[in-house]
Write a protein that holds these residues in place. Structure first.
Motif, short mmCIF file in Angstrom:
data_model
loop_
_atom_site.label_atom_id
_atom_site.label_comp_id
_atom_site.label_asym_id
_atom_site.label_seq_id
_atom_site.Cartn_x
_atom_site.Cartn_y
_atom_site.Cartn_z
N UNK A 2 -6.62 1.17 -6.44
CA UNK A 2 -7.39 2.36 -6.07
C UNK A 2 -6.51 3.37 -5.33
N UNK A 3 -5.72 2.91 -4.36
CA UNK A 3 -4.84 3.80 -3.60
C UNK A 3 -3.84 4.51 -4.51
N UNK B 287 0.83 -1.21 0.00
CA UNK B 287 0.00 0.00 0.00
C UNK B 287 0.86 1.27 0.00
N UNK B 288 2.02 1.20 0.64
CA UNK B 288 2.86 2.38 0.82
C UNK B 288 3.86 2.60 -0.32
N UNK B 289 3.90 1.69 -1.29
CA UNK B 289 4.80 1.92 -2.43
C UNK B 289 4.39 3.20 -3.14
N UNK B 290 5.37 3.98 -3.56
CA UNK B 290 5.08 5.27 -4.19
C UNK B 290 4.83 5.11 -5.70
N UNK B 291 3.94 4.22 -6.03
CA UNK B 291 3.61 3.92 -7.42
C UNK B 291 3.02 5.14 -8.15
N UNK C 177 -5.10 4.73 -15.48
CA UNK C 177 -4.96 5.98 -14.73
C UNK C 177 -4.98 7.14 -15.72
N UNK C 178 -5.82 8.11 -15.45
CA UNK C 178 -5.86 9.31 -16.29
C UNK C 178 -6.39 9.04 -17.68
#
Length: 175
Positions: free
Chosen positions: A34-35, A4-8, A77-78
């Motif tokens: 989603x995150x 969850x904390x990966x800076x993807x 995304x986008x």
């Protein structure tokens, strides 16, 4: 929590993501998409077979049932400028299981046909994952491999210094 904390989100503003998950991690995979700012738009399923092309029936994976498949979630995304070739491949691939975490080679052809000519990044890659036109990152790679000439030039220009000079002799390039 680590996933969850990966800076993807910093990797791209517009584009696609393909995330491998097993059945027991399906919800986590969807949550991470989603995150990270992606909408799940599909998934590929890899049905695992043995050398005789029979379904895998081992007790090695799964929590309640043995996993004979893996899922590759597809996220959007986008508004990517490069189109996505819809409907040219099936969402199921049947392929032999090899070493641990070694995904079928067929996946690379599918992803190239879905999004041709685009740059792709593979996270947590291993040596067998390195592909032309892909940036593969992982702590189990042998040195640095840059297959794209433009990326090679930019990397060398940015990191050619005494602090990183020790890495350059081990750089492996293939065009």
């Amino acid at each position: 929590d680590e996933m969850r904390q990966l800076n993807i989100p910093v990797l791209q503003d517009d584009g696609y993501i393909f995330l491998w998950v097993t059945g027991r991690a399906m919800e986590l995979g969807r949550e991470c998409l989603t995150l990270w700012g992606y909408e799940r738009v599909g998934e590929l399923i890899w049905v695992k077979t043995n050398q005789l092309q029979r379904l895998i029936r081992t007790g090695r994976t799964g929590h309640w049932l043995n996993h004979g498949k893996e899922h590759c979630l597809i996220g959007l995304k986008g508004n990517p400028q490069v189109g996505f070739n819809r409907g040219i491949d099936c969402d199921v691939m049947v392929a032999e299981v090899r070493a641990t975490s070694h995904k079928p080679d067929e996946i690379y052809g599918v992803l190239e046909r879905l999004s041709p000519g685009t740059r792709k990044i593979e996270l947590f890659g291993r040596q067998h994952n390195c592909q032309p036109n892909w940036l593969t990152l992982g702590n189990q790679l042998d040195g640095i491999q840059l297959h794209d000439p433009d990326l090679q030039d930019r990397f060398y220009a940015k990191y050619h210094s005494s602090s990183i000079g020790s890495l350059l002799p081990s750089m492996q390039t293939s065009v």
